[in-house]
Enzyme design. Structure first.
Site, PDB file in Angstrom:
ATOM      1  N   GLY A   1     -41.798  13.350 -25.886  1.00 58.43           N
ATOM      2  CA  GLY A   1     -40.711  12.636 -26.564  1.00 58.43           C
ATOM      3  C   GLY A   1     -41.202  11.925 -27.810  1.00 58.43           C
TER       4      GLY A   1
ATOM      5  CD  GLU B   1     -31.503   9.767 -21.200  1.00 54.13           C
ATOM      6  OE1 GLU B   1     -32.182   9.020 -20.467  1.00 54.13           O
ATOM      7  OE2 GLU B   1     -30.404   9.440 -21.666  1.00 54.13           O
TER       8      GLU B   1
ATOM      9  N   GLY C   1     -37.485  14.799 -21.199  1.00 59.27           N
ATOM     10  CA  GLY C   1     -38.807  15.295 -20.811  1.00 59.27           C
ATOM     11  C   GLY C   1     -39.779  14.145 -20.716  1.00 59.27           C
ATOM     12  CB  SER C   2     -43.432  14.103 -20.580  1.00 62.04           C
ATOM     13  OG  SER C   2     -43.719  14.841 -21.741  1.00 62.04           O
ATOM     14  CB  THR C   3     -43.210   8.964 -22.148  1.00 61.94           C
ATOM     15  OG1 THR C   3     -42.200   8.533 -21.213  1.00 61.94           O
ATOM     16  CG2 THR C   3     -43.394   7.889 -23.198  1.00 61.94           C
TER      17      THR C   3
ATOM     18  CE  LYS D   1     -38.295  24.234 -25.158  1.00 62.54           C
ATOM     19  NZ  LYS D   1     -38.684  25.144 -24.073  1.00 62.54           N
TER      20      LYS D   1
HETATM   21  P1  NAD Z   1     -42.130  18.065 -20.961  1.00 61.10           P
HETATM   22  O1  NAD Z   1     -42.077  16.896 -21.853  1.00 61.10           O
HETATM   23  O2  NAD Z   1     -43.423  18.734 -20.733  1.00 61.10           O
HETATM   24  O3  NAD Z   1     -41.150  19.198 -21.473  1.00 61.10           O
HETATM   25  C1  NAD Z   1     -39.779  18.933 -21.709  1.00 61.10           C
HETATM   26  C2  NAD Z   1     -39.241  19.960 -22.670  1.00 61.10           C
HETATM   27  O4  NAD Z   1     -39.884  19.772 -23.935  1.00 61.10           O
HETATM   28  C3  NAD Z   1     -39.514  21.405 -22.277  1.00 61.10           C
HETATM   29  O5  NAD Z   1     -38.400  22.195 -22.636  1.00 61.10           O
HETATM   30  C4  NAD Z   1     -40.708  21.758 -23.116  1.00 61.10           C
HETATM   31  O6  NAD Z   1     -40.805  23.144 -23.375  1.00 61.10           O
HETATM   32  C5  NAD Z   1     -40.409  20.995 -24.393  1.00 61.10           C
HETATM   33  N1  NAD Z   1     -41.577  20.725 -25.233  1.00 61.10           N
HETATM   34  C6  NAD Z   1     -42.877  20.696 -24.866  1.00 61.10           C
HETATM   35  N2  NAD Z   1     -43.660  20.423 -25.941  1.00 61.10           N
HETATM   36  C7  NAD Z   1     -42.823  20.264 -26.986  1.00 61.10           C
HETATM   37  C8  NAD Z   1     -43.027  19.927 -28.358  1.00 61.10           C
HETATM   38  N3  NAD Z   1     -44.226  19.731 -28.837  1.00 61.10           N
HETATM   39  N4  NAD Z   1     -41.947  19.826 -29.157  1.00 61.10           N
HETATM   40  C9  NAD Z   1     -40.694  19.998 -28.652  1.00 61.10           C
HETATM   41  N5  NAD Z   1     -40.452  20.315 -27.375  1.00 61.10           N
HETATM   42  C10 NAD Z   1     -41.501  20.448 -26.546  1.00 61.10           C
HETATM   43  O7  NAD Z   1     -41.459  17.581 -19.584  1.00 61.10           O
HETATM   44  P2  NAD Z   1     -41.295  18.390 -18.240  1.00 61.10           P
HETATM   45  O8  NAD Z   1     -42.640  18.502 -17.623  1.00 61.10           O
HETATM   46  O9  NAD Z   1     -40.470  19.625 -18.465  1.00 61.10           O
HETATM   47  O10 NAD Z   1     -40.365  17.399 -17.411  1.00 61.10           O
HETATM   48  C11 NAD Z   1     -40.884  16.328 -16.741  1.00 61.10           C
HETATM   49  C12 NAD Z   1     -40.709  15.044 -17.515  1.00 61.10           C
HETATM   50  O11 NAD Z   1     -39.336  14.875 -17.867  1.00 61.10           O
HETATM   51  C13 NAD Z   1     -41.049  13.824 -16.696  1.00 61.10           C
HETATM   52  O12 NAD Z   1     -41.783  12.901 -17.461  1.00 61.10           O
HETATM   53  C14 NAD Z   1     -39.697  13.236 -16.351  1.00 61.10           C
HETATM   54  O13 NAD Z   1     -39.709  11.873 -16.069  1.00 61.10           O
HETATM   55  C15 NAD Z   1     -38.899  13.565 -17.549  1.00 61.10           C
HETATM   56  N6  NAD Z   1     -37.474  13.567 -17.225  1.00 61.10           N
HETATM   57  C16 NAD Z   1     -36.698  12.534 -17.684  1.00 61.10           C
HETATM   58  C17 NAD Z   1     -35.349  12.485 -17.361  1.00 61.10           C
HETATM   59  C18 NAD Z   1     -34.480  11.371 -17.866  1.00 61.10           C
HETATM   60  O14 NAD Z   1     -33.266  11.567 -17.901  1.00 61.10           O
HETATM   61  N7  NAD Z   1     -35.018  10.236 -18.243  1.00 61.10           N
HETATM   62  C19 NAD Z   1     -34.772  13.496 -16.588  1.00 61.10           C
HETATM   63  C20 NAD Z   1     -35.597  14.519 -16.151  1.00 61.10           C
HETATM   64  C21 NAD Z   1     -36.932  14.546 -16.488  1.00 61.10           C
END
Ligand code: NAD
Length: 462
Positions: free
Chosen positions: A213, A230, A208-210, A155
């Site tokens: 996550g 991550e 994604g974001s903490t 996704k």
């Molecule tokens: P996000 O958490 O908003 O979204 C990440 C993914 O999760 C997207 O595909 C989103 O559609 C999905 N998502 C959103 N709500 C959800 C839910 N309730 N249930 C399941 N999935 C859901 O993050 P973002 O804004 O896309 O990315 C930025 C964040 O990602 C930053 O915090 C960044 O630090 C982190 N990031 C971490 C790494 C790593 O390897 N540690 C790498 C890249 C980005």
């Protein structure tokens, strides 16, 4: 007609594609196909599975420029970065193709028989991908998942799905069986949530974001899914007075402003020993002013726009608020230039000296703003570097090798570099400590996150 997401090029603000908004039904159908495809995929002889993955990698290489242009148009990242990231996708697939028949079990000395272990696939993996490195991070999950015999449903982020969709087409063209690698586009709150809760999904690989996550982990707990997370970061680059200051300063923009600072490994805090603060800031200003922001299709651009107008607003908010220091506003030390006209531009910005308690020095900004914070001595540097709930990445700049090792052991982060800002390599493990997540991607370590150890004891007693 089914509803669609309009995909916007952040450098031109033009609509470049429309992508279906998948729902629970599409997610369930994809999971059912992935489940059905599993047994046949696991039965493919290891050498043949490796061959298919190498063909997939070759497809990526053949379509590298197309994928890179797609990534740049969708995310707004400079084309040079997109080309590197697509190159990495092929390298990841070759690496894990090579690992298919090398992920061995063990025989264990026991009494009364022979004991052995097997690495069994988990089943269906759900991969949830952020918008900042769409194609690269997809490959980090697809490579080890397929190599260990799983099938996978990806996704992508709602706003940046184009390269993942194309990647899945290339997998089919390479001969991967239907259902082994699928992409479902749509909202995180719908498709992502469904994957996290689905009883037939064995593992969620989330980046994604903490905040999200944490929610994914909670939802996955209902079916005791395997989860790797991550997450975000607030990494520090620590510059000691004995460092090669010119090199540290010249490398600093790449360590925090690459991908427009929209990088989980961004060194958005630079801790500088107070005795060299002024000298370092002068050198840093020169490097930041040379960090060209512009048309991401221009190979000379070092930074493109922010991914959306809304995200640019979030980034700007950090500065406005973060500058409200006690005693009155402080102005940025250095501010770079941005193009006129359409595009969600934000300039590379240095705030110095920053107070470690300001919000901009504590929270992930995910934009091109860096806080330069002075420190007194090694103990102070360790304290400041670790004064964060995150633990993803960081750098140590010093000519004293014993000190570099003391610092590397003392900083609580999953990926550190000495005299470098490099965080990610295909061959080495990558992941966070503390609230930056758990589990490791890349390297041989990732294979264990996509397989289960089974122990079998065979009695040899008559
Ligand atoms: P996000 O958490 O908003 O979204 C990440 C993914 O999760 C997207 O595909 C989103 O559609 C999905 N998502 C959103 N709500 C959800 C839910 N309730 N249930 C399941 N999935 C859901 O993050 P973002 O804004 O896309 O990315 C930025 C964040 O990602 C930053 O915090 C960044 O630090 C982190 N990031 C971490 C790494 C790593 O390897 N540690 C790498 C890249 C980005």
């Amino acid at each position: 007609m089914s509803p669609a997401t309009r995909i916007i090029n952040p450098a031109t603000e033009q609509v470049i594609a429309e992508v279906p908004i998948g729902g629970v039904e599409e997610t369930d159908e994809a999971v059912a196909r992935a489940l059905a495809a599993g047994p046949a995929w696991q039965a493919v002889a290891p050498a043949d599975r490796a061959r298919l993955m190498r063909r997939f990698a070759a497809q990526v290489e053949e379509h590298a420029e197309e994928l890179a242009q797609l990534e740049t148009a969708n995310v707004g990242k400079p084309i040079a970065e997109s080309r590197d990231e697509v190159g990495m996708v092929a390298e990841v697939l070759y690496f894990y193709a090579g690992a298919v028949d090398k992920h061995r079990g063990a025989t264990v000395p026991v009494s009364g028989g022979v004991d052995m272990t097997f690495h069994e696939p988990l089943g269906v993996v759900g991969a949830i991908i952020p918008w900042n490195f769409p194609v690269a991070i997809t490959s980090w999950k697809v490579g080890p998942a397929l190599a260990t015999g799983n099938t996978i449903v990806v996704k992508p982020a709602e706003i940046t799905p184009l390269s993942a969709v194309r990647l899945a087409e290339l997998a089919l063209d390479a001969g991967l069986p239907e259902g082994v690698l699928q992409v479902v586009t749509g909202k995180g709150s719908v498709v992502g949530t469904r994957l996290a809760e689905h009883p037939d999904v064995a593992k969620i690989a989330f980046t994604g974001s903490t905040e999200v996550g944490r929610e994914v982990m909670a939802r996955a707990s209902g079916t005791i899914k395997r989860v790797t997370l991550e997450l975000g970061g607030k990494s520090a680059s620590v510059v000691f007075a004995d460092a090669d200051l010119a090199k540290a300063a010249a490398s600093a923009p790449g360590g925090v402003f690459s991908n427009g600072g929209q990088d989980c490994c961004a060194r958005s805090r630079i801790l500088v020993q107070r005795s060299v603060l002024d000298e370092f800031l002068d050198l840093l200003a020169d490097a930041v002013l040379a960090w060209t922001v512009g048309d991401p299709t221009d190979p000379d651009s070092k930074m493109g726009p922010m991914v959306t107008a809304a995200h640019r607003g979030v980034v700007a908010g950090f500065l406005d608020e973060g500058m409200g220091a006690p005693g009155g506003p402080v102005s940025a030390h250095t501010t770079g230039a941005v193009p006129d006209g359409p595009g969600f531009w934000y300039p590379p910005t240095v705030v110095a000296p920053a107070d470690p308690d300001w919000r901009m020095a504590r929270e992930e900004i995910f934009g091109p703003i860096v806080a330069v914070i002075p420190f007194e001595d090694e103990a102070d540097a360790v304290r400041l570097a670790n004064d964060t709930p995150f633990g993803l990445s960081g750098s140590i700049w010093t000519r004293d090798s014993a000190r570099s090792l003391r610092m590397a052991r003392a900083i609580h982060a999953g990926n550190l570099s000495v005299n470098s800002n490099s965080s990610v390599r295909v061959q080495t493990s990558f992941g966070g400590m503390k609230q930056s997540g758990f589990g490791r991607e890349l390297g041989l370590e990732a294979l264990s996150s996509y397989s289960e150890v089974k122990n079998v004891f065979v009695s040899t007693v008559d």
